[in-house]
Design a protein around this motif. Structure first.
Motif, short mmCIF file in Angstrom:
data_model
loop_
_atom_site.label_atom_id
_atom_site.label_comp_id
_atom_site.label_asym_id
_atom_site.label_seq_id
_atom_site.Cartn_x
_atom_site.Cartn_y
_atom_site.Cartn_z
N TYR A 205 0.99 -1.72 -0.12
CA TYR A 205 0.24 0.09 0.23
C TYR A 205 0.99 0.94 0.08
O TYR A 205 1.92 1.16 0.73
N LEU A 206 0.62 2.30 -0.86
CA LEU A 206 1.13 3.97 -0.42
C LEU A 206 0.20 4.44 0.63
O LEU A 206 -0.37 4.12 0.49
N ASP A 207 1.33 4.43 1.67
CA ASP A 207 0.62 5.73 2.31
C ASP A 207 -0.24 6.85 2.42
O ASP A 207 0.08 7.15 0.71
N LYS A 208 -1.26 6.60 3.12
CA LYS A 208 -2.36 8.20 2.08
C LYS A 208 -2.04 9.22 2.18
O LYS A 208 -2.58 10.19 1.25
N GLU A 209 -1.13 9.84 3.05
CA GLU A 209 -0.54 11.11 2.09
C GLU A 209 0.36 11.32 1.19
O GLU A 209 0.31 12.48 0.09
N SER A 210 1.54 10.50 1.01
CA SER A 210 1.82 10.02 -0.18
C SER A 210 0.70 10.05 -1.46
O SER A 210 1.35 10.63 -2.25
N TYR A 211 -0.23 9.18 -1.45
CA TYR A 211 -1.28 9.33 -2.35
C TYR A 211 -1.87 10.88 -2.80
O TYR A 211 -1.94 11.46 -3.56
N TYR A 363 -4.86 -0.56 -7.78
CA TYR A 363 -6.18 0.14 -7.46
C TYR A 363 -6.39 1.00 -6.35
O TYR A 363 -5.53 1.15 -5.68
N LYS A 364 -7.58 1.50 -5.85
CA LYS A 364 -7.78 2.39 -5.34
C LYS A 364 -8.56 1.76 -4.13
O LYS A 364 -9.64 1.42 -4.61
N THR A 368 -6.19 5.16 -0.92
CA THR A 368 -5.33 5.30 -1.30
C THR A 368 -4.48 4.50 -1.96
O THR A 368 -5.82 4.04 -2.40
N LEU A 369 -3.40 3.91 -2.71
CA LEU A 369 -3.69 3.30 -3.47
C LEU A 369 -2.98 1.74 -3.04
O LEU A 369 -1.82 1.32 -2.02
N PHE A 370 -3.27 0.41 -3.86
CA PHE A 370 -2.72 -0.33 -3.23
C PHE A 370 -1.92 -1.15 -5.09
O PHE A 370 -2.65 -1.27 -6.35
N LYS A 390 11.03 -2.99 -5.31
CA LYS A 390 11.19 -1.59 -4.29
C LYS A 390 11.72 -0.35 -5.03
O LYS A 390 11.29 0.84 -4.42
N LYS A 391 12.05 -0.32 -6.00
CA LYS A 391 12.71 0.94 -6.85
C LYS A 391 11.26 1.94 -6.76
O LYS A 391 10.71 3.07 -6.66
N TYR A 392 10.28 1.21 -7.40
CA TYR A 392 8.87 1.93 -7.77
C TYR A 392 8.31 1.99 -6.91
O TYR A 392 8.10 3.74 -6.51
N MET A 393 8.50 1.19 -5.87
CA MET A 393 7.79 2.55 -4.16
C MET A 393 8.66 3.09 -3.69
O MET A 393 7.83 4.37 -3.39
N SER A 394 10.02 3.21 -3.38
CA SER A 394 10.68 4.56 -3.24
C SER A 394 9.91 5.42 -3.93
O SER A 394 10.84 6.29 -3.45
#
Length: 421
Positions: A205-211, A363-364, A368-370, A390-394
């Motif tokens: 999951y992307l954290d809500k603040e980043s989303y 997905y939303k 946030t994004l999953f 991991k690179k993509y998430m960072s």
């Protein structure tokens, strides 16, 4: 049927090896002590509402809809049964069943629910519609909107009746365009021939603040969030393959308003060649990708599957060329808030597409994004996809900070060497 559906149908009829699986999605829920009879009635109504759930492919390439096929009731299973395996068997094409709902109950209360769908006849937005309809009928005893079954047939008539002149024009466009394409993800033949029915996935999951920040940035620069995420994906792939011109299979899930509540495959496949040269910042990357995709979308009378055939004919070598799939389905919530509050929460989600090297899905959900990346086992070097994920998430977290959009540290000239794997 769409051209991609026809391709899968033809492959199966000719006994091509598609890793022994169907195009499918599987979602497991921990439910909130649901009333079984009420839930079963809601599922029956959803089944009646959407003909695609009762569709089957007949020999001449058409889709036939049946009134009932024995799957309009929820299938009850025992606590220790392998729900995923049962679902996989039940949605096989020869069973003429596109979707199934399983449940485990104690007394008359449903404790767990398992949904699975063969998505050869439907796009990712379709199973979101099905689950939303299920929750609406269970909670309110009715659907929010009316749909017209004939709209689906009208859509496919339009798809197939594209003028020959328009297709000829777009074919010439793509023939010229692919000569300037970069490479697909190259997988050595010894890996690629090692077919497997086993898949592995990487999820986060992307954290809500980043989303929220990514969404804000996309609006500020006049691009969709999908374009921002595609740009980040392209950047992660570029670093892995050490190439500045790459090819990504980018499905489009855009629908006209008249089809927005229908279940069916309204997607279009776009084989996108992205040129990542001469960039100075992430902002310049996003705007360049946006303009490239905008141009490609004006030449969609030739399906991405046909463009891929042209591309493979152009690039002949000993390696298998794989266009990685980047598939964001974020137009609406994967699971509605009403569903999460009154039906249940997701325990597991998985989606599989045969003969795809990497299916990077987004997905939303829950504001946030999953992200879930699905790959066949043994097609890549050990740890390779995990490293790229991991690179993509960072990078998602990094470019959630608007101050990073103008900086160029990821775009400084680097020595590019070697090929993937």
């Amino acid at each position: 049927m769409t051209r991609l559906q026809c391709a899968y149908q033809l492959a199966e009829s000719m006994d091509f090896d598609l890793c022994g699986i169907e195009c499918s999605v599987y979602i497991e829920f921990k439910t909130r002590n649901l009333d079984y009879d009420r839930l079963n009635n809601a599922w029956k109504e959803v089944y009646k509402r959407h003909p695609a759930l009762r569709g089957r492919i007949v020999e001449d390439g058409y889709i036939e809809y049946v009134d009932f096929n024995g799957f309009e009731d929820i299938i009850l299973i025992n606590k220790n049964d392998d729900a995923k395996k049962i679902c996989q068997e039940m949605i096989k094409r020869e069973n003429s069943n596109m979707a199934v709902l399983l449940a485990y109950k104690e007394a008359r209360k449903v404790k767990k629910m398992y949904f699975s769908m063969n998505i050869i006849l439907a796009d990712p937005l379709s199973f979101q519609i099905i689950l939303e309809d299920l929750s609406n009928y269970y909670i309110k005893g009715k659907f929010e909107t009316e749909i017209n079954d004939e709209k689906i047939n009208e859509y496919f008539d339009i798809v197939w009746k594209t003028s020959r002149q328009e297709k000829k024009k777009d074919r010439q466009y793509w023939k010229e365009k692919i000569t300037d394409y970069g490479i697909c993800y190259k997988i050595p033949a010894c890996f690629r021939k090692n077919y497997t029915k086993e898949y592995e996935s990487h999820k986060a999951y992307l954290d809500k603040e980043s989303y929220a920040s990514l969404l804000k940035c996309s609006k500020k620069y006049g691009v969709s969030l999908e374009m921002v995420l595609l740009s980040i994906f392209a950047l992660a792939v570029k670093e892995e393959v050490k190439e500045e011109k790459i090819v990504i299979n980018y499905p489009l899930f855009e629908r006209e308003k008249s089809y927005e509540d229908c279940v069916g495959d309204f997607s279009k496949n776009l084989l996108a060649g992205l040129d990542l040269r001469n960039l100075t910042s992430f902002k310049s990357l996003v705007l360049k990708v946006f303009n490239q995709i905008k141009e490609y979308k004006s030449h969609l009378s030739l399906d991405g599957l046909e463009v891929m055939t042209l591309y493979n004919s152009y690039l002949l070598d000993d390696n298998y060329k794989e266009a990685l799939v980047f598939s964001p389905s974020i137009k609406k919530d994967l699971i509605s808030k009403d569903f999460l509050e009154q039906i249940g929460d997701i325990v597991e989600i998985s989606s599989k597409t045969p003969d795809v090297a990497l299916d990077a899905q987004t997905y939303k959900i829950k504001d946030t994004l999953f992200f879930i990346w699905v790959v066949p086992k043994n097609w890549f070097n050990k740890g390779q996809i995990e490293k790229m994920f991991k690179k993509y998430m960072s990078l998602c977290e990094k470019y959630a900070n608007e101050n990073q959009w103008e900086k160029g540290e990821d775009f400084k000239a680097k020595e590019l060497k070697g090929e993937l794997a």
